[in-house]
Design a protein around this motif. Sequence first.
Motif, PDB file in Angstrom:
ATOM      1  N   LYS A 110      55.085 -17.610 -96.523  1.00 32.86           N
ATOM      2  CA  LYS A 110      56.188 -17.863 -97.444  1.00 32.86           C
ATOM      3  C   LYS A 110      56.204 -16.855 -98.585  1.00 32.86           C
ATOM      4  O   LYS A 110      55.212 -16.689 -99.284  1.00 32.86           O
ATOM      5  CB  LYS A 110      56.050 -19.282 -98.022  1.00 32.86           C
ATOM      6  N   PRO A 153      57.771 -15.637-102.321  1.00 26.84           N
ATOM      7  CA  PRO A 153      57.990 -16.471-103.511  1.00 26.84           C
ATOM      8  C   PRO A 153      59.412 -17.017-103.613  1.00 26.84           C
ATOM      9  O   PRO A 153      60.366 -16.418-103.109  1.00 26.84           O
ATOM     10  CB  PRO A 153      57.707 -15.531-104.677  1.00 26.84           C
ATOM     11  N   THR A 183      62.095 -18.885-106.519  1.00 27.65           N
ATOM     12  CA  THR A 183      62.357 -19.230-107.915  1.00 27.65           C
ATOM     13  C   THR A 183      62.494 -20.741-108.039  1.00 27.65           C
ATOM     14  O   THR A 183      63.137 -21.363-107.192  1.00 27.65           O
ATOM     15  CB  THR A 183      63.678 -18.561-108.369  1.00 27.65           C
ATOM     16  N   THR A 184      61.897 -21.322-109.068  1.00 31.95           N
ATOM     17  CA  THR A 184      62.120 -22.744-109.316  1.00 31.95           C
ATOM     18  C   THR A 184      63.391 -22.865-110.158  1.00 31.95           C
ATOM     19  O   THR A 184      63.409 -22.410-111.306  1.00 31.95           O
ATOM     20  CB  THR A 184      60.918 -23.355-110.077  1.00 31.95           C
ATOM     21  N   ASN A 226      58.184 -25.327-103.858  1.00 30.97           N
ATOM     22  CA  ASN A 226      56.811 -25.061-103.394  1.00 30.97           C
ATOM     23  C   ASN A 226      56.030 -26.363-103.336  1.00 30.97           C
ATOM     24  O   ASN A 226      55.335 -26.651-102.370  1.00 30.97           O
ATOM     25  CB  ASN A 226      56.131 -24.081-104.349  1.00 30.97           C
ATOM     26  N   ALA A 241      51.637 -15.544-101.646  1.00 36.51           N
ATOM     27  CA  ALA A 241      51.026 -14.832-102.767  1.00 36.51           C
ATOM     28  C   ALA A 241      50.950 -15.765-103.968  1.00 36.51           C
ATOM     29  O   ALA A 241      51.693 -16.737-104.060  1.00 36.51           O
ATOM     30  CB  ALA A 241      51.885 -13.615-103.104  1.00 36.51           C
ATOM     31  N   THR A 242      50.059 -15.444-104.901  1.00 34.77           N
ATOM     32  CA  THR A 242      49.963 -16.238-106.130  1.00 34.77           C
ATOM     33  C   THR A 242      51.156 -15.958-107.046  1.00 34.77           C
ATOM     34  O   THR A 242      51.617 -16.843-107.759  1.00 34.77           O
ATOM     35  CB  THR A 242      48.642 -15.885-106.861  1.00 34.77           C
ATOM     36  N   HIS A 243      51.664 -14.724-107.004  1.00 36.56           N
ATOM     37  CA  HIS A 243      52.744 -14.367-107.933  1.00 36.56           C
ATOM     38  C   HIS A 243      54.082 -15.021-107.552  1.00 36.56           C
ATOM     39  O   HIS A 243      54.244 -15.547-106.450  1.00 36.56           O
ATOM     40  CB  HIS A 243      52.904 -12.839-108.041  1.00 36.56           C
ATOM     41  N   GLY A 244      55.026 -14.958-108.494  1.00 34.79           N
ATOM     42  CA  GLY A 244      56.340 -15.561-108.286  1.00 34.79           C
ATOM     43  C   GLY A 244      57.371 -14.551-107.793  1.00 34.79           C
ATOM     44  O   GLY A 244      57.013 -13.483-107.271  1.00 34.79           O
ATOM     45  N   SER A 245      58.649 -14.897-107.993  1.00 30.96           N
ATOM     46  CA  SER A 245      59.750 -14.148-107.385  1.00 30.96           C
ATOM     47  C   SER A 245      60.221 -12.956-108.226  1.00 30.96           C
ATOM     48  O   SER A 245      61.168 -12.275-107.832  1.00 30.96           O
ATOM     49  CB  SER A 245      60.924 -15.099-107.153  1.00 30.96           C
ATOM     50  N   ALA A 246      59.571 -12.719-109.369  1.00 27.22           N
ATOM     51  CA  ALA A 246      59.869 -11.572-110.259  1.00 27.22           C
ATOM     52  C   ALA A 246      61.337 -11.148-110.178  1.00 27.22           C
ATOM     53  O   ALA A 246      61.628 -10.001-109.790  1.00 27.22           O
ATOM     54  CB  ALA A 246      58.935 -10.409-109.932  1.00 27.22           C
ATOM     55  N   PRO A 247      62.295 -12.020-110.558  1.00 28.10           N
ATOM     56  CA  PRO A 247      63.723 -11.727-110.320  1.00 28.10           C
ATOM     57  C   PRO A 247      64.188 -10.399-110.900  1.00 28.10           C
ATOM     58  O   PRO A 247      65.073  -9.755-110.320  1.00 28.10           O
ATOM     59  CB  PRO A 247      64.446 -12.897-111.007  1.00 28.10           C
ATOM     60  N   LYS A 248      63.551  -9.933-111.993  1.00 28.62           N
ATOM     61  CA  LYS A 248      64.061  -8.689-112.595  1.00 28.62           C
ATOM     62  C   LYS A 248      63.842  -7.468-111.688  1.00 28.62           C
ATOM     63  O   LYS A 248      64.458  -6.438-111.872  1.00 28.62           O
ATOM     64  CB  LYS A 248      63.474  -8.471-113.989  1.00 28.62           C
ATOM     65  N   TYR A 273      54.039   1.284-108.268  1.00 28.96           N
ATOM     66  CA  TYR A 273      53.819   1.680-109.677  1.00 28.96           C
ATOM     67  C   TYR A 273      52.659   0.942-110.353  1.00 28.96           C
ATOM     68  O   TYR A 273      51.910   1.516-111.137  1.00 28.96           O
ATOM     69  CB  TYR A 273      55.112   1.446-110.485  1.00 28.96           C
ATOM     70  N   ASP A 274      52.503  -0.363-110.012  1.00 28.24           N
ATOM     71  CA  ASP A 274      51.503  -1.177-110.713  1.00 28.24           C
ATOM     72  C   ASP A 274      50.072  -0.780-110.332  1.00 28.24           C
ATOM     73  O   ASP A 274      49.130  -1.152-111.025  1.00 28.24           O
ATOM     74  CB  ASP A 274      51.733  -2.660-110.407  1.00 28.24           C
TER      75      ASP A 274
HETATM   76  P1  NAD Z   1      56.284 -13.702-111.522  1.00 25.57           P
HETATM   77  O1  NAD Z   1      54.939 -13.691-110.871  1.00 25.57           O
HETATM   78  O2  NAD Z   1      57.455 -13.808-110.640  1.00 25.57           O
HETATM   79  O3  NAD Z   1      56.455 -12.371-112.360  1.00 25.57           O
HETATM   80  C1  NAD Z   1      55.779 -12.061-113.573  1.00 25.57           C
HETATM   81  C2  NAD Z   1      55.605 -10.548-113.684  1.00 25.57           C
HETATM   82  O4  NAD Z   1      54.510 -10.158-112.872  1.00 25.57           O
HETATM   83  C3  NAD Z   1      56.769  -9.737-113.149  1.00 25.57           C
HETATM   84  O5  NAD Z   1      57.770  -9.534-114.103  1.00 25.57           O
HETATM   85  C4  NAD Z   1      56.092  -8.440-112.753  1.00 25.57           C
HETATM   86  O6  NAD Z   1      55.923  -7.631-113.898  1.00 25.57           O
HETATM   87  C5  NAD Z   1      54.761  -8.894-112.271  1.00 25.57           C
HETATM   88  N1  NAD Z   1      54.730  -9.053-110.810  1.00 25.57           N
HETATM   89  C6  NAD Z   1      54.814 -10.206-110.096  1.00 25.57           C
HETATM   90  N2  NAD Z   1      54.715  -9.954-108.783  1.00 25.57           N
HETATM   91  C7  NAD Z   1      54.563  -8.613-108.662  1.00 25.57           C
HETATM   92  C8  NAD Z   1      54.403  -7.748-107.554  1.00 25.57           C
HETATM   93  N3  NAD Z   1      54.385  -8.188-106.284  1.00 25.57           N
HETATM   94  N4  NAD Z   1      54.285  -6.413-107.792  1.00 25.57           N
HETATM   95  C9  NAD Z   1      54.312  -5.933-109.028  1.00 25.57           C
HETATM   96  N5  NAD Z   1      54.446  -6.700-110.139  1.00 25.57           N
HETATM   97  C10 NAD Z   1      54.571  -8.031-109.952  1.00 25.57           C
HETATM   98  O7  NAD Z   1      56.245 -14.889-112.592  1.00 25.57           O
HETATM   99  P2  NAD Z   1      57.436 -15.579-113.413  1.00 25.57           P
HETATM  100  O8  NAD Z   1      58.336 -14.525-113.944  1.00 25.57           O
HETATM  101  O9  NAD Z   1      56.756 -16.509-114.330  1.00 25.57           O
HETATM  102  O10 NAD Z   1      58.208 -16.456-112.338  1.00 25.57           O
HETATM  103  C11 NAD Z   1      59.448 -16.107-111.721  1.00 25.57           C
HETATM  104  C12 NAD Z   1      59.873 -17.244-110.810  1.00 25.57           C
HETATM  105  O11 NAD Z   1      58.930 -17.383-109.732  1.00 25.57           O
HETATM  106  C13 NAD Z   1      59.912 -18.615-111.508  1.00 25.57           C
HETATM  107  O12 NAD Z   1      61.075 -19.309-111.086  1.00 25.57           O
HETATM  108  C14 NAD Z   1      58.680 -19.341-110.974  1.00 25.57           C
HETATM  109  O13 NAD Z   1      58.887 -20.739-110.937  1.00 25.57           O
HETATM  110  C15 NAD Z   1      58.588 -18.758-109.594  1.00 25.57           C
HETATM  111  N6  NAD Z   1      57.233 -18.836-109.008  1.00 25.57           N
HETATM  112  C16 NAD Z   1      57.163 -19.070-107.672  1.00 25.57           C
HETATM  113  C17 NAD Z   1      55.937 -19.095-107.051  1.00 25.57           C
HETATM  114  C18 NAD Z   1      55.907 -19.358-105.565  1.00 25.57           C
HETATM  115  O14 NAD Z   1      56.907 -19.244-104.889  1.00 25.57           O
HETATM  116  N7  NAD Z   1      54.762 -19.692-105.016  1.00 25.57           N
HETATM  117  C19 NAD Z   1      54.757 -18.878-107.763  1.00 25.57           C
HETATM  118  C20 NAD Z   1      54.868 -18.605-109.133  1.00 25.57           C
HETATM  119  C21 NAD Z   1      56.118 -18.574-109.760  1.00 25.57           C
END
Ligand code: NAD
Length: 359
Positions: free
Chosen positions: A66, A68, A70-71, A81, A277-284, A332-333
């Motif tokens: 799966k 990420p 957005t909630t 999730n 992944a632990t990270h979210g959907s980073a919409p920007k 880049y990161d």
């Molecule tokens: P995020 O992890 O989406 O992003 C935070 C920052 O981390 C980004 O702006 C970016 O700078 C960096 N980042 C994240 N993933 C990256 C990647 N793969 N490569 C490079 N840089 C990366 O966290 P958020 O902004 O707090 O959340 C955005 C949305 O995601 C929210 O709606 C949240 O609820 C959702 N979310 C979903 C999950 C999931 O689907 N399991 C987990 C966490 C957050």
Amino acid sequence: MIDVCLITGDGIGPEIAEVTKNCIDATGAKINWVMAEAGVDVMAREGTPLPDRTVEAMRRFKVGLKAPITTPVGTGFRSINVHLRQLLDLYVCLRPCKSYKGVRSKYSDIDLVLVRENTEDLYAGIEFERNKSETTELINWLNAHSKKQITPNSGISIKPISPEGTARIVRFAFEYARKMGRRKVTSVHKANIMKYTDGLWLEVSRQVAKEYTDIEFEDRIVDNMCMQLVQKPELYDVIVLPNLYGDILSDLCAGLVGGLGVAPGANIGEKGAIFEATHGSAPKYAGQNKVNPVALILSGVLMLRYLGLVAEAEKLEKAVSSVIAEGKDVTYDLKDDRNDPTAVGTTEMGQAIIRKMKR
Ligand code: NAD
């Protein structure tokens, strides 16, 4: 062929899902990808972020990769999730945190595995809003039955910890340690303060540990554990935690290995598993072919191991590790300077990983 649901998510989800799928296919693993949608994109079209067909596909095929999601804020939907985890009773959240050469971090040689309980604790979602009649009723009852008094206009969140819920997660941690050839399990708690919840957790942890005499066992109080992980992470191996401490320490440990870009995860139960992944959907960053696909690819490595495809898992992890270590075809990161113009896109990093596997 093994059926796997690919939930493409939203934001950066579809881009990293595509790259991950291609990398997994390049290992030679025979996966039949069942495409499934969830998130704000499908909600805009169909009015729900989690269509019935996605729920049905997960119920039927049981294993999912799966991206990420957005909630949605203010729509009445709790996290999709959380919904998916509850649907399959995925009571384990597995988060390996491993150093990869070439990822910027204050530490090298970290190799920890966090096993977080996923269904109980303060995350059970049993909450009482302040000043509601049922909350007042609950507070009156508690004040009548306890020596300690709660201020009448308080909000209340409930922390349930059961012996069954604790036993199954601690047992999972020991089984995992045994299967992966690890030496020690550490159980984390705050039993000195919360005797009837964390105290129970500790008691059950100790009981289960007696069944695994081949694996070392110890316990740590959560605050001390945070300090120890920052000062002496090499002392720890597999760490099992209740839901809330697991959530917090997962991020701490992701920080030890260089952050969210390289932090994979898995939610596992008796009936199935979802890898993400632990990270979210980073919409920007959505649609820009910019972000790092590695956390989802490494979640794919966990999935291949779960499916018993160990050689394929190792092949993929080795390719990822070598592309990161070379530091050329990375996003880049992962560059020393985040504005480095030689950084490549999500797709190109995936292609570099695939090239490594073909050599
Ligand atoms: P995020 O992890 O989406 O992003 C935070 C920052 O981390 C980004 O702006 C970016 O700078 C960096 N980042 C994240 N993933 C990256 C990647 N793969 N490569 C490079 N840089 C990366 O966290 P958020 O902004 O707090 O959340 C955005 C949305 O995601 C929210 O709606 C949240 O609820 C959702 N979310 C979903 C999950 C999931 O689907 N399991 C987990 C966490 C957050």
